[in-house]
Design an enzyme around this catalytic site. Structure first.
Site, PDB file in Angstrom:
ATOM      1  N   GLU A  49       0.835  -1.204   0.000  1.00  0.00           N
ATOM      2  CA  GLU A  49       0.000   0.000   0.000  1.00  0.00           C
ATOM      3  C   GLU A  49       0.870   1.254   0.000  1.00  0.00           C
ATOM      4  O   GLU A  49       2.101   1.180   0.080  1.00  0.00           O
ATOM      5  CB  GLU A  49      -0.959  -0.059   1.198  1.00  0.00           C
ATOM      6  N   ASN A  50       0.188   2.409  -0.099  1.00  0.00           N
ATOM      7  CA  ASN A  50       0.922   3.661  -0.227  1.00  0.00           C
ATOM      8  C   ASN A  50       0.113   4.791   0.408  1.00  0.00           C
ATOM      9  O   ASN A  50      -1.120   4.764   0.354  1.00  0.00           O
ATOM     10  CB  ASN A  50       1.153   3.954  -1.728  1.00  0.00           C
ATOM     11  N   ALA A  51       0.822   5.790   0.935  1.00  0.00           N
ATOM     12  CA  ALA A  51       0.152   6.952   1.538  1.00  0.00           C
ATOM     13  C   ALA A  51      -0.721   7.657   0.500  1.00  0.00           C
ATOM     14  O   ALA A  51      -1.734   8.259   0.836  1.00  0.00           O
ATOM     15  CB  ALA A  51       1.189   7.921   2.103  1.00  0.00           C
ATOM     16  N   CYS A  52      -0.316   7.594  -0.749  1.00  0.00           N
ATOM     17  CA  CYS A  52      -1.161   8.063  -1.852  1.00  0.00           C
ATOM     18  C   CYS A  52      -1.998   6.857  -2.266  1.00  0.00           C
ATOM     19  O   CYS A  52      -1.584   6.018  -3.082  1.00  0.00           O
ATOM     20  CB  CYS A  52      -0.300   8.563  -3.006  1.00  0.00           C
ATOM     21  N   GLU A  60      -1.543 -10.283  -5.904  1.00  0.00           N
ATOM     22  CA  GLU A  60      -1.542 -11.056  -7.155  1.00  0.00           C
ATOM     23  C   GLU A  60      -0.763 -10.325  -8.239  1.00  0.00           C
ATOM     24  O   GLU A  60       0.016 -10.914  -8.983  1.00  0.00           O
ATOM     25  CB  GLU A  60      -2.987 -11.282  -7.645  1.00  0.00           C
ATOM     26  N   CYS A  92      -9.598  -9.220  -6.568  1.00  0.00           N
ATOM     27  CA  CYS A  92     -10.374  -8.053  -7.003  1.00  0.00           C
ATOM     28  C   CYS A  92     -10.506  -8.078  -8.531  1.00  0.00           C
ATOM     29  O   CYS A  92      -9.801  -8.823  -9.232  1.00  0.00           O
ATOM     30  CB  CYS A  92      -9.715  -6.763  -6.527  1.00  0.00           C
ATOM     31  N   CYS A  95      -7.294  -7.467 -10.525  1.00  0.00           N
ATOM     32  CA  CYS A  95      -6.378  -8.618 -10.562  1.00  0.00           C
ATOM     33  C   CYS A  95      -6.896  -9.702 -11.487  1.00  0.00           C
ATOM     34  O   CYS A  95      -6.115 -10.376 -12.163  1.00  0.00           O
ATOM     35  CB  CYS A  95      -6.154  -9.174  -9.158  1.00  0.00           C
TER      36      CYS A  95
HETATM   37  N1  THU Z   1      -5.962  -6.866  -1.983  1.00  0.00           N
HETATM   38  C1  THU Z   1      -5.111  -7.733  -2.606  1.00  0.00           C
HETATM   39  O1  THU Z   1      -3.886  -7.646  -2.446  1.00  0.00           O
HETATM   40  N2  THU Z   1      -5.642  -8.664  -3.418  1.00  0.00           N
HETATM   41  C2  THU Z   1      -6.980  -8.829  -3.637  1.00  0.00           C
HETATM   42  O2  THU Z   1      -7.358  -9.618  -4.475  1.00  0.00           O
HETATM   43  C3  THU Z   1      -7.943  -8.077  -2.827  1.00  0.00           C
HETATM   44  C4  THU Z   1      -7.395  -6.880  -2.160  1.00  0.00           C
HETATM   45  C5  THU Z   1      -5.395  -5.830  -1.116  1.00  0.00           C
HETATM   46  C6  THU Z   1      -5.454  -4.454  -1.692  1.00  0.00           C
HETATM   47  C7  THU Z   1      -5.362  -3.621  -0.434  1.00  0.00           C
HETATM   48  O3  THU Z   1      -3.990  -3.472  -0.099  1.00  0.00           O
HETATM   49  C8  THU Z   1      -6.039  -4.474   0.621  1.00  0.00           C
HETATM   50  O4  THU Z   1      -6.086  -5.778   0.110  1.00  0.00           O
HETATM   51  C9  THU Z   1      -7.432  -4.022   0.990  1.00  0.00           C
HETATM   52  O5  THU Z   1      -8.196  -3.840  -0.130  1.00  0.00           O
END
Ligand code: THU
Length: 148
Positions: A49-52, A60, A92, A95
């Site tokens: 993740e990122n602050a932005c 994935e 998601c 992905c």
């Molecule tokens: N996330 C994934 O890494 N893969 C997925 O298939 C679903 C969501 C992450 C994105 C974000 O960093 C966190 O889960 C919450 O959405």
């Protein structure tokens, strides 16, 4: 581990290990992935993740980018892990599209922390999809007449 001996359970286990590297200070939602190429190479990934906010990347996609950037484009399976006790982590939409770029008939293992999993193909996760082949299909207006 010797080549060609990866089981689905191994992949799930490696995705759980990768989850341990998750950088998710904003969501506290850890995700790991383990991607197996058709020539039995394994690439892992976690969400970063990122602050932005919108710059974050899913586990994935991290794994797929690692593999592609090292010359692999043919995949056999990917396992995904999260901390959700009672639900299989489901990739998601972004992905799913990212997986689909590299084919429809490979396997996705959606897991739970206890190591149980369900198997889907990429096509099952993203039916009636848009992919690279579509860009090459016959068009009503030739591209040359459509440009400036
Ligand atoms: N996330 C994934 O890494 N893969 C997925 O298939 C679903 C969501 C992450 C994105 C974000 O960093 C966190 O889960 C919450 O959405």
């Amino acid at each position: 581990m010797s080549e060609s001996s990866w089981t689905p359970q191994d992949l799930v286990s490696r995705s759980q290990e990768a989850k341990g590297f998750s950088y998710s200070p904003y969501s506290s939602f850890r995700v790991g992935a383990a991607l197996l190429t058709t020539d039995q190479q394994l690439y892992t990934g976690c969400n970063v993740e990122n602050a932005c906010n919108n710059l974050g990347i899913c586990a994935e996609r991290t794994a797929i980018c690692k593999a592609v950037s090292e010359g692999h484009r043919s995949f056999k399976a990917i396992a995904v892990a999260s901390d959700m006790m009672d639900h299989y982590i489901s990739p998601c939409g972004g992905c799913r599209q990212f997986m689909r770029e590299f084919g429809l008939q490979w396997d996705v293992y959606l897991s739970k922390p206890d190591g149980s999993f369900i198997k889907k193909t990429v096509e099952e996760l993203l039916p009636v999809s848009f992919g690279p082949e579509d860009l090459r299909r016959k068009k009503a207006v030739p591209a040359s007449e459509n440009s400036l």
